[in-house]
Design a protein around this motif. Sequence first.
Motif, short mmCIF file in Angstrom:
data_model
loop_
_atom_site.label_atom_id
_atom_site.label_comp_id
_atom_site.label_asym_id
_atom_site.label_seq_id
_atom_site.Cartn_x
_atom_site.Cartn_y
_atom_site.Cartn_z
N SER B 72 0.83 -1.20 0.00
CA SER B 72 0.00 0.00 0.00
C SER B 72 0.86 1.25 0.00
O SER B 72 0.50 2.27 -0.59
CB SER B 72 -0.97 0.00 1.17
OG SER B 72 -0.28 0.06 2.37
N SER B 73 2.04 1.17 0.65
CA SER B 73 2.92 2.34 0.58
C SER B 73 3.51 2.49 -0.82
O SER B 73 3.71 3.60 -1.31
CB SER B 73 4.02 2.25 1.64
OG SER B 73 4.97 1.31 1.26
N ILE B 74 3.74 1.35 -1.50
CA ILE B 74 4.21 1.43 -2.88
C ILE B 74 3.14 2.08 -3.75
O ILE B 74 3.43 2.94 -4.59
CB ILE B 74 4.57 0.02 -3.43
CG1 ILE B 74 5.83 -0.49 -2.74
CG2 ILE B 74 4.78 0.07 -4.94
CD1 ILE B 74 6.26 -1.85 -3.21
N ARG B 75 1.90 1.68 -3.50
CA ARG B 75 0.83 2.21 -4.33
C ARG B 75 0.72 3.72 -4.21
O ARG B 75 0.65 4.43 -5.21
CB ARG B 75 -0.52 1.58 -3.96
CG ARG B 75 -1.64 2.16 -4.82
CD ARG B 75 -2.95 1.51 -4.58
NE ARG B 75 -3.45 1.81 -3.24
CZ ARG B 75 -4.69 1.53 -2.85
NH1 ARG B 75 -5.52 0.93 -3.67
NH2 ARG B 75 -5.09 1.82 -1.64
N SER B 76 0.74 4.19 -2.94
CA SER B 76 0.58 5.64 -2.78
C SER B 76 1.74 6.39 -3.43
O SER B 76 1.56 7.45 -4.03
CB SER B 76 0.43 6.00 -1.31
OG SER B 76 1.61 5.68 -0.62
N MET B 77 2.94 5.80 -3.33
CA MET B 77 4.08 6.45 -3.96
C MET B 77 3.98 6.43 -5.48
O MET B 77 4.32 7.38 -6.15
CB MET B 77 5.37 5.76 -3.54
CG MET B 77 5.95 6.33 -2.29
SD MET B 77 7.48 5.51 -1.97
CE MET B 77 7.53 5.74 -0.22
N TYR B 78 3.50 5.30 -5.97
CA TYR B 78 3.37 5.15 -7.41
C TYR B 78 2.37 6.16 -7.96
O TYR B 78 2.60 6.80 -9.00
CB TYR B 78 2.92 3.71 -7.72
CG TYR B 78 2.74 3.40 -9.19
CD1 TYR B 78 3.82 3.53 -10.07
CD2 TYR B 78 1.52 2.97 -9.69
CE1 TYR B 78 3.67 3.24 -11.41
CE2 TYR B 78 1.36 2.67 -11.03
CZ TYR B 78 2.44 2.81 -11.89
OH TYR B 78 2.28 2.52 -13.21
N GLU B 79 1.26 6.33 -7.22
CA GLU B 79 0.25 7.30 -7.66
C GLU B 79 0.80 8.72 -7.67
O GLU B 79 0.59 9.48 -8.61
CB GLU B 79 -0.99 7.21 -6.75
CG GLU B 79 -1.89 6.06 -7.16
CD GLU B 79 -2.90 5.70 -6.09
OE1 GLU B 79 -2.90 6.36 -5.02
OE2 GLU B 79 -3.68 4.75 -6.31
#
Lengths: 303, 393
Positions: B72-79
Motif C-alpha cells: 500500500s505504501s508502494i501504491r501511494s508512492m506510485y500514484e
Amino acid sequence: MPRVAPRLLKKALKAHSLLPLLLPACRSIEQSAQEFRWIRNELPNMKQVRQACLQRFKLVPLQYILGNQPFGELDIVCRPGVLIPRWETEEWVCELSERLLGSMGPLNSPFPIWDLCCGTGCVGLLLQRRLGPGCSLTAVDVTDAALGLCVENAHRNDLERPRLIATDVLTKKIVPDSRISLLTCNPPYIPKNQFAADTSPSVKRHEPQLALIGDLEFYSSLVNTWIHHTDSFVYEVGDRRQIEYVMHGIRDDPRLQLEWCVGYRLDSSGCPRVVYGYKAESSLAGALSGYGDLLYIPPGAGK
Amino acid sequence: MFRTFRIARWVLPRRIGLLGCRFQSTLEFKELHPSLLKKAHQSVQEIVQLDQALSKGDGFDAETQKTYSRVSSIRSMYEEYQELLDNLKGLQEMIQTDPSLKDDAKSEFDNSLPQFRQVSNNLLRKLLPPHPFAEKACILELRPGVGGTEAMIFTQDLLNMYIGYAQYHHWKYHVIAQNENQSGNGLVDAILSIDEPGAYDKLKYESGVHRVQRIPATETKGRTHTSTAAVIVLPQIVESVKDAEQSERSFRPDEIRIDVMRAGGKGGQHVNTTDSAVRITHFPSGIVVAMQDERSQHKNKAKAFAVLRARLAERERKEKENSERAARKDQVTTTDRSDKIRTYNYPQNRITDHRCNFTLYDIEGVTSGVKLDEVIDSMAARDFEERSKSLIE
C-alpha cells in the motif's frame, strides 16, 4: 596447596600490582585477570578492591567477598556460614525447571515444592521464579543463618516469601500438611574421610562444614521417610555410591519398588551429580523421564 | 536504466551514473525504467486483490499484514509519481508550444522537479526487495589482524568507534565479551551488541578488514606502520536470555558439544571455582564460540548460544545470496567482499572507503563515531545503486 611459580607471579605483577594476590586462588593469569575485573566492577573504590584482593589471597571465596553469586536469573546473596551455590547445582536446577515447564506449561493447580537443606535458598527460589506463582515453596534448614538468607534472597529477587521450617531433617520427624509435588535437596555429601584429601583449601577453610560433610544419612532419610510424602524427588550427590544407595533403597523395598522410577544425571564435566525419582503414575513422569538416565523402572510401568 | 525524456540521449555518460542528477537542459528529467514501473503496477494489482479478500471478511495474518502495508505504501508512492510525471509532461508541452505562458510554466517546472526526483527515488527504494535482517539488532565481532600489538590497539579503537556511534544515536548497547591482551593496551577479541532494531541495516557495510596507517604508540623509531583489524557484523537472532534457552533446545544433541573449561576432580561441594568459561562447538558448521566474561556459567552459555545463532543466520544469508548471484551469472562486485574495505590514515587525517571510493578528512570525527554516518551513507548509496541495477537485469 601447590605453590605458584615465581615466573607466573612476575608476569602477573607486570599486568597489575594486585594481580599476584589472586594467583593462589585462581592458578592462572587469565583467570586472575578475569576475577580482578569482576572485583573492580562490583566494588566502588580502589581501597576496597585492595582489601578484596588481600582476602582472596587468604583463599576467602570470591562470593563471600563480593557478597553475591548469580544463579540462573537470580542474584543470590552469599554470606559466611552458608554454602555458596555451585555451578553444578545451577545447571541441574535450570534443566529441571525447563523440563517441568516444557511438559506442564504454566502451573494452574497447586504445586508444593519442599527444599530441604535450603542454604541460600537458591534451588527452591529459582524453581519458584521459573514455574511461576502456582508453586508454593517450603524451605527447610537447620541453621537460622541459612533461613534468614533464604528470606533475604526471596525479597531481593522479588519472589514470594517462602514458608520456613527450622529443623534438623535427620532427627526431627516432620509430617508435611499436604502432599509434596517436588522434593529437592542439596545435602552435605562429602564423606568425612575424604574431606581432608578431596576438598579444595578455600572450601575447607571458609565454608561451613555442616553444609559439606555428610554421607548417606540424608539419602537414607529420603528412602525411609520423605519419599512417602512426595510424588518426585531430586537430590544432589557427590559420587556414584550415593546414587546406588538410593536406587537400592527403592528397588529392595516391597512397596516402593512397585511405583518408583529412579535415575541419575551427570553434570557437564561428567561427574555424577543428581539422583532423582518419580512415581511412574504421576503427572511428572513425562517431564522427568528424560532428565537423566533411568536406573530402575517398576515392573509393568512400561517404557 | 533511465530514459531521458524528450531529448534523445539514450546512453548516459558514466559519470552521471544511475542516480546522477546532472541536468544539462532544464527541461530534462528522468523516468524510472519500464520494468520497475511494471513491478510497481503489480503491487497495485496485488493490493486490489488483498482489498477484495478483506472485504470478503478473510482475516489477515501477520505476514499478509506486512505485505499489505508494504504494497500500500508502494501504491501511494506510485500514484504520486504518476501524478507528478503527468504534471511535468504537461508543463513541458506548454513551454514548447505556448510562448506566452513559457516563463510561468518554466518556474513551476523548476519548482516541482526536486519533488519528482525525491518521489521517484523513494519509489525505487521501496521496490527493492527488503533485506532479510533489515529490522534486526546487531552483533559486531572484532578481531585484530596483521600488525601485532598495534593491531590489538586498533581493535580497541574500532570498538570505541562503534560504542561512540551507538551513543551518538542514543542506541542501547552492551559489550558481550572483551578479551584484553597481556599488556592490557589492546584487544584480542571483542563482541559488541547493539540492541537497536534496525542497527544491522546501518552497520552491515562495516563487515570486512579495516586498515590503519599510523605511527603506533609502541613504535620507538617513528616509523609509520600498517595494521589491520577484522569486523564481522551479525544479525541478532536471539533477543533475551529466555530465547537463548529455547535456542539451545532447537539444536539436536549430536549437533553441538558444550564444554565447560574445568580441570577434573569431584566438583560439586568439593570445590568452589569461579571459572565460568563455556565453549560451544557446532559440528555441522564447525563454528566454535567461547564465552567467559560473566560470573555465571549459565549466562555465559546463553551468550554463547546467542552468538552461535547470529553466526549461523549470517552464514545462511551469505550462502543464499551467493547462490542467487550464481544463478544470475553476473559478475557484479559485491559490497561485502572480505578484503580490505577501509583505510584509516592518521598522518593524512584521512579515511577512505575502498568500495565506494569515498574519502573524508576527519579521523577524529569518524573514530569517535560522530561522523561514521557519512561513510556509511555513501556506502549505502552505492549499495542501493547496485541493487537497483540487479533489479533491472
